[in-house]
Design a protein around this motif. Structure first.
Motif, mmCIF file in Angstrom:
data_model
loop_
_atom_site.group_PDB
_atom_site.id
_atom_site.type_symbol
_atom_site.label_atom_id
_atom_site.label_comp_id
_atom_site.label_asym_id
_atom_site.label_seq_id
_atom_site.Cartn_x
_atom_site.Cartn_y
_atom_site.Cartn_z
ATOM 1 N N ILE A 112 -16.405 -26.342 -80.868
ATOM 2 C CA ILE A 112 -15.987 -27.062 -79.428
ATOM 3 C C ILE A 112 -16.938 -28.179 -79.307
ATOM 4 O O ILE A 112 -16.282 -29.353 -78.696
ATOM 5 C CB ILE A 112 -16.478 -26.009 -78.458
ATOM 6 C CG1 ILE A 112 -15.311 -24.771 -78.409
ATOM 7 C CG2 ILE A 112 -16.290 -26.636 -77.013
ATOM 8 C CD1 ILE A 112 -15.691 -23.654 -77.651
ATOM 9 N N PHE A 113 -18.087 -28.121 -79.783
ATOM 10 C CA PHE A 113 -19.190 -29.567 -79.476
ATOM 11 C C PHE A 113 -18.570 -30.571 -80.337
ATOM 12 O O PHE A 113 -18.538 -31.783 -80.119
ATOM 13 C CB PHE A 113 -20.449 -29.055 -80.352
ATOM 14 C CG PHE A 113 -21.389 -28.602 -79.320
ATOM 15 C CD1 PHE A 113 -21.047 -27.460 -78.291
ATOM 16 C CD2 PHE A 113 -22.588 -29.255 -78.997
ATOM 17 C CE1 PHE A 113 -21.829 -26.976 -77.369
ATOM 18 C CE2 PHE A 113 -23.570 -28.529 -78.106
ATOM 19 C CZ PHE A 113 -23.061 -27.369 -77.358
ATOM 20 N N TYR A 114 -17.981 -30.047 -81.711
ATOM 21 C CA TYR A 114 -17.379 -31.154 -82.589
ATOM 22 C C TYR A 114 -16.205 -31.895 -81.911
ATOM 23 O O TYR A 114 -15.929 -33.095 -81.932
ATOM 24 C CB TYR A 114 -17.161 -30.489 -83.746
ATOM 25 C CG TYR A 114 -16.420 -31.465 -84.940
ATOM 26 C CD1 TYR A 114 -17.059 -32.548 -85.297
ATOM 27 C CD2 TYR A 114 -15.042 -30.993 -85.321
ATOM 28 C CE1 TYR A 114 -16.327 -33.483 -86.341
ATOM 29 C CE2 TYR A 114 -14.335 -32.092 -86.291
ATOM 30 C CZ TYR A 114 -15.101 -33.240 -86.790
ATOM 31 O OH TYR A 114 -14.509 -33.958 -87.405
ATOM 32 N N TYR A 115 -15.238 -30.855 -81.263
ATOM 33 C CA TYR A 115 -14.162 -31.507 -80.740
ATOM 34 C C TYR A 115 -14.331 -32.353 -79.553
ATOM 35 O O TYR A 115 -13.895 -33.481 -79.115
ATOM 36 C CB TYR A 115 -13.425 -30.334 -80.113
ATOM 37 C CG TYR A 115 -12.172 -29.828 -81.067
ATOM 38 C CD1 TYR A 115 -10.718 -29.911 -80.792
ATOM 39 C CD2 TYR A 115 -12.317 -29.280 -82.299
ATOM 40 C CE1 TYR A 115 -10.094 -29.540 -81.746
ATOM 41 C CE2 TYR A 115 -11.465 -28.987 -83.070
ATOM 42 C CZ TYR A 115 -10.072 -29.045 -82.901
ATOM 43 O OH TYR A 115 -9.077 -28.621 -83.427
ATOM 44 N N ILE A 176 -26.428 -26.311 -66.070
ATOM 45 C CA ILE A 176 -25.067 -26.220 -66.766
ATOM 46 C C ILE A 176 -23.996 -25.657 -66.051
ATOM 47 O O ILE A 176 -22.667 -26.121 -66.059
ATOM 48 C CB ILE A 176 -25.179 -25.280 -68.143
ATOM 49 C CG1 ILE A 176 -26.250 -26.245 -68.956
ATOM 50 C CG2 ILE A 176 -23.957 -24.862 -68.483
ATOM 51 C CD1 ILE A 176 -26.668 -25.195 -70.317
ATOM 52 N N MET A 177 -24.004 -24.598 -65.115
ATOM 53 C CA MET A 177 -23.299 -24.066 -64.549
ATOM 54 C C MET A 177 -22.574 -24.844 -63.500
ATOM 55 O O MET A 177 -21.490 -24.914 -63.153
ATOM 56 C CB MET A 177 -23.619 -22.821 -63.802
ATOM 57 C CG MET A 177 -23.871 -21.590 -64.743
ATOM 58 S SD MET A 177 -22.431 -20.979 -65.663
ATOM 59 C CE MET A 177 -21.582 -20.260 -64.511
ATOM 60 N N PHE A 314 -13.324 -30.470 -73.187
ATOM 61 C CA PHE A 314 -14.289 -29.957 -74.422
ATOM 62 C C PHE A 314 -15.768 -29.990 -73.905
ATOM 63 O O PHE A 314 -16.458 -29.152 -74.506
ATOM 64 C CB PHE A 314 -13.999 -30.472 -75.624
ATOM 65 C CG PHE A 314 -12.680 -30.159 -76.278
ATOM 66 C CD1 PHE A 314 -12.644 -29.026 -76.734
ATOM 67 C CD2 PHE A 314 -11.303 -30.877 -76.393
ATOM 68 C CE1 PHE A 314 -11.157 -28.522 -77.216
ATOM 69 C CE2 PHE A 314 -10.394 -30.525 -76.901
ATOM 70 C CZ PHE A 314 -10.406 -29.149 -77.308
ATOM 71 N N LEU A 315 -15.983 -30.837 -72.963
ATOM 72 C CA LEU A 315 -17.452 -30.666 -72.610
ATOM 73 C C LEU A 315 -17.636 -29.576 -71.534
ATOM 74 O O LEU A 315 -18.616 -28.644 -71.634
ATOM 75 C CB LEU A 315 -17.611 -31.883 -71.677
ATOM 76 C CG LEU A 315 -18.991 -32.019 -70.973
ATOM 77 C CD1 LEU A 315 -20.406 -32.274 -72.246
ATOM 78 C CD2 LEU A 315 -19.326 -33.222 -70.146
ATOM 79 N N PHE A 319 -20.016 -26.158 -72.258
ATOM 80 C CA PHE A 319 -20.947 -25.520 -71.148
ATOM 81 C C PHE A 319 -20.723 -24.194 -71.212
ATOM 82 O O PHE A 319 -21.647 -23.227 -71.093
ATOM 83 C CB PHE A 319 -20.792 -26.381 -69.912
ATOM 84 C CG PHE A 319 -21.292 -27.623 -69.760
ATOM 85 C CD1 PHE A 319 -22.340 -28.128 -70.482
ATOM 86 C CD2 PHE A 319 -21.096 -28.626 -68.914
ATOM 87 C CE1 PHE A 319 -23.179 -29.318 -70.438
ATOM 88 C CE2 PHE A 319 -21.440 -29.992 -68.828
ATOM 89 C CZ PHE A 319 -22.707 -30.290 -69.639
ATOM 90 N N ALA A 320 -19.434 -23.855 -70.925
ATOM 91 C CA ALA A 320 -18.857 -22.177 -71.035
ATOM 92 C C ALA A 320 -19.686 -21.283 -71.953
ATOM 93 O O ALA A 320 -20.239 -20.404 -71.912
ATOM 94 C CB ALA A 320 -17.576 -22.126 -70.854
#
Length: 457
Positions: A112-115, A176-177, A314-315, A319-320
């Motif tokens: 997900i980070f990469y995406y 983050i939330m 994707f950010l 976070f999720a």
């Protein structure tokens, strides 16, 4: 040398942390595709009923074990159990469950980070469906790239935990939330302005009993029951640790209801982002696990301003995933502090290395070790690790916690109920004793047996 136990600084911190642990890929990835597969609104309605009937009491019990013992899961059962009983034997197994969860969760979070970075660089602009497929296949075929992003996830998460409970885990998870909720709001507003979203909303919000009948009510009931159960991360002590950090001011039934409401809000909102977009671009909503990594980038590539919306999506997913990983890391580190008597910093350094090594089989299962197919053709090591957590440890742990709280050989119903109902807020009635002691254990046992049966046979 005994370490002084840390506590959370605020009630909001407890709610956001616990919700952050529950809010993860189960809500924003699994929930939309399970809903799509099971006919939409009718499934959502049944899911919400099961969340209240099953999720709330089980979560309240796990919190009670934490708050009643003021210990992590490795010690809490031992602290509360009747002398000479063996409930505490599950403690170390629950800690292992936290490790197994992170062994594959860190890899998916790395993807997900990469995406997110790829979307921000515009790599999904005007990409074809085949192009997105090739993009994902190239990622999982490349162990070096995957390991790099997995290491980044582990280091970021453990760095937050190393700062401390209040200034690290609590404070950063709050940010983050709040960022996650804000980005969701932006994405929802955008999704609702796309052309042709009315059909998506109709599918998602108005039950279609004809399509439910075609899919089969028993299938929908089981899927809704399973999703309601798995979305809350109960059963491996990941929730009880936050119970151990709070005071007696509020009842645990009321706090569980708030956390479940926040968890559900995120899941429902994820559907509001995804379904209108799928209907708007004529994409099947029952795509399954590929929805996140193949279907959605394909949709974003066709949107006006797709680069921005893909980056934000994707950010939000990052976070999720991160909120869950930080919460589970905190549970692991509390074990090393309380049981092994390590300092927080030393425990974080040791576990950073440990988690990186333990996460390698999942990554290599897609390439170097792809010949290992535990469930037959097309399965991989990730499937096995997910099965151990989702189908074995979460339901087994939850069943054990319920029995521990309702049996006189464990903590006992009166003791557990007294702890749950301490403080202001929603109380759980003594009249529910039979339901909590017998009906819920049967439901959880059914989920566990059916999950194992479906996977193996």
């Amino acid at each position: 040398m005994e370490n002084k136990r840390e506590t959370l600084s605020s009630r909001l911190g407890f709610i956001l942390l616990s919700a952050g642990c529950a809010i993860g890929l189960g809500n924003v990835w699994r929930f939309p595709f399970i809903t799509g597969k099971n006919g939409g609104a009718g499934f959502v309605l049944i899911y919400l009923i099961f969340l209240v009937l099953l999720g709330l009491p089980v979560m309240a019990m796990e919190f009670a074990i934490g708050r009643g013992s003021k210990q992590n899961i490795a010690l809490s059962l031992k602290t509360l159990e009747r002398k000479g009983s063996k409930w505490h034997l599950y403690g170390p197994l629950a800690v292992i469950g936290n490790y197994v969860l992170l062994m594959f969760y860190t890899t998916i979070a790395g993807w997900i980070f990469y995406y997110f970075i790829s979307a921000a660089k515009g790599e999904f602009n005007n990409i074809t469906a085949e192009g997105v497929n090739t993009f994902f296949s190239a990622l999982v075929a490349n162990p070096t790239k995957q390991i790099t992003w997995m290491v980044a996830v582990v280091v970021i998460s453990m760095s937050v935990v190393a700062i401390g409970l209040k200034n690290g885990v609590e404070k950063i998870t709050k940010y983050i939330m709040l960022a996650l909720l804000f980005i969701m709001l932006l994405l929802t507003i955008h999704s609702l302005t796309l052309p042709g979203t009315a059909e998506g909303l109709k599918f998602y919000l108005i039950p279609n009993f004809k399509s439910m009948k075609e899919i089969g009510f028993s299938t929908i009931l089981y899927e809704a029951l399973g999703q309601a159960f798995f979305t809350l991360s109960v059963g491996i002590g990941a929730m009880s640790i936050f119970g151990s950090y709070i005071d007696d001011e509020r009842s645990l039934g009321g706090e569980s209801a708030r956390i479940i409401a926040l968890d559900t809000f995120v899941a429902i909102t994820a559907g509001l982002i995804i379904f209108p977009a799928c209907f708007s671009y004529g994409v099947s909503v029952g795509q399954g696990p590929s929805l996140l990594f193949i279907t959605l980038p394909n949709i974003f590539s066709k949107m006006t301003g797709g680069r921005i919306w893909a980056s934000l999506f994707f950010l939000f997913m990052s976070f999720a995933a991160l909120s869950t990983i930080i919460a589970v890391c905190e549970n692991i580190i509390s074990y090393w502090i309380d049981v092994k008597h390590y300092s927080r910093t030393k425990a974080c350094v040791v576990n950073t290395i440990l988690l990186i090594v333990l996460s390698l089989p999942c990554i290599l299962g897609f390439n170097v070790l792809s010949s290992i197919q535990p469930f037959g053709e097309g399965s991989n090591i990730l499937d096995l690790e997910d099965f151990i957590v989702s189908n074995l440890l979460l339901p087994f742990g939850s069943l054990l916690f319920i029995l521990f709280c309702t049996r006189s050989s464990g903590w006992g119903f009166e003791n557990a109920l007294k702890e749950i109902n301490k403080g202001k807020g929603l109380k759980i009635s003594n009249l529910l004793r039979f339901y909590l002691s017998y009906i819920i254990p049967i439901i959880v046992l059914f989920i566990m047996i059916k999950g194992i049966w479906d996977k193996l046979f």
